[in-house]
Structure formats: structure tokens, C-alpha cells
Write a protein that holds these residues in place. Structure first.
Motif, PDB file in Angstrom:
ATOM      1  N   PRO A  21      36.866  17.208  -8.859  1.00 17.57           N
ATOM      2  CA  PRO A  21      37.420  16.075  -9.581  1.00 17.57           C
ATOM      3  C   PRO A  21      36.478  15.551 -10.668  1.00 17.57           C
ATOM      4  N   LEU A  22      35.180  15.684 -10.474  1.00 14.11           N
ATOM      5  CA  LEU A  22      34.221  15.233 -11.502  1.00 14.11           C
ATOM      6  C   LEU A  22      34.366  16.046 -12.782  1.00 14.11           C
ATOM      7  N   LYS A  81      47.972   7.002 -19.064  1.00 21.03           N
ATOM      8  CA  LYS A  81      47.069   7.086 -17.910  1.00 21.03           C
ATOM      9  C   LYS A  81      46.812   8.550 -17.606  1.00 21.03           C
ATOM     10  N   ALA A  82      45.599   8.841 -17.175  1.00 20.73           N
ATOM     11  CA  ALA A  82      45.250  10.192 -16.729  1.00 20.73           C
ATOM     12  C   ALA A  82      44.101  10.046 -15.739  1.00 20.73           C
ATOM     13  N   TYR A  83      44.316  10.479 -14.532  1.00 15.54           N
ATOM     14  CA  TYR A  83      43.243  10.374 -13.544  1.00 15.54           C
ATOM     15  C   TYR A  83      43.285  11.523 -12.552  1.00 15.54           C
ATOM     16  N   ALA A  84      42.123  11.774 -11.938  1.00 13.36           N
ATOM     17  CA  ALA A  84      41.980  12.832 -10.938  1.00 13.36           C
ATOM     18  C   ALA A  84      41.413  12.231  -9.659  1.00 13.36           C
ATOM     19  N   ASN A  85      42.129  12.391  -8.568  1.00  9.15           N
ATOM     20  CA  ASN A  85      41.667  11.933  -7.266  1.00  9.15           C
ATOM     21  C   ASN A  85      41.186  13.120  -6.449  1.00  9.15           C
ATOM     22  N   GLU A  86      40.345  12.842  -5.470  1.00  9.59           N
ATOM     23  CA  GLU A  86      39.835  13.908  -4.615  1.00  9.59           C
ATOM     24  C   GLU A  86      40.926  14.404  -3.679  1.00  9.59           C
ATOM     25  N   GLY A  87      40.934  15.714  -3.490  1.00  7.56           N
ATOM     26  CA  GLY A  87      41.807  16.327  -2.504  1.00  7.56           C
ATOM     27  C   GLY A  87      40.963  16.758  -1.313  1.00  7.56           C
TER      28      GLY A  87
END
Length: 119
Positions: A21-22, A81-87
Motif C-alpha cells: 500500500p505504501l 478521492k484516491a486511497y489505498a488501504n492495507e489488505g
């Protein structure tokens, strides 16, 4: 579909993408707030591996806006909006010398992209 502050938002999401995600966030930070065409052009020429799935996801969000809400791709004014969460993290072991084992973490992430137009 979200309506906030006279902006019509349409969402697309990808889950369980095999990337950290980083690493995805550094690309999403570059396209957030840009217009649809500008974001597509930036993603096409960025040298990162995660740009291809984000490119596909942005195209999917635009197609969702066109098909589900009757908007034109040329009318999409910005990536709101644009975001990445941990899976979930896959844990593996690598054999090392003298019977030892080292842990390997294989992270995944969930990406959400919202494209919008002024109403």
C-alpha cells in the motif's frame, strides 16, 4: 454514486492487489485532484509497476460514470478521492543456512478511486 457539495462522484475499487500500500499511495498522491485525462497521461508514463492496475481502475471508474450515470468521459473534471488501504499479508518462509528460516511478508492492498464532475 455520491453527491457532496454539487460534485457527482462515481467509485471503482480493486481488492487484493499484490502490491504494497505504501508504494501504491505514492502514485495515488500524484493523481489525486487532477483531471481524468491528465491523470491517465501521468499514469501512462510513470515508471512504477503499480501504475498499470491503477490505470485500469481509473478507466473502470470512468466507464462506471459513463454507463451507470450517463456522464461523458470528457466531462469528468477531477479525481476527487484516491486511497489505498492495507489488505491481508501473506506470510512465507525462506530456507536459510543451517536449518534456519526467515520470514517473508507479501503485502496486498485495496484501492478505491472516485472520479467526479461539477453539477
Amino acid at each position: 454514486m455520491n453527491k457532496t457539495d454539487n460534485i457527482l462522484e462515481v467509485k471503482a475499487s480493486a481488492k487484493y492487489l499484490r502490491s504494497s500500500p505504501l508504494k501504491v499511495r505514492r502514485v495515488l498522491d500524484q493523481i489525486r485532484g487532477k483531471s481524468y485525462k491528465e491523470a491517465m497521461m501521468m499514469l501512462e508514463f510513470m515508471p512504477y509497476r503499480c501504475c498499470q492496475p491503477i490505470f485500469k481502475l481509473l478507466k473502470s471508474a470512468a466507464s462506471n460514470a459513463e454507463h451507470n450515470n450517463g456522464l461523458e468521459k470528457k466531462d469528468l473534471s477531477l479525481v476527487t478521492k484516491a486511497y489505498a488501504n492495507e489488505g491481508p499479508v501473506m506470510k512465507r518462509f525462506r530456507p536459510r543456512a543451517q536449518g534456519r528460516a526467515f520470514k517473508i511478508y507479501k503485502p496486498t492492498c485495496h484501492i478505491s478511486i472516485y472520479v467526479g464532475t461539477q453539477q
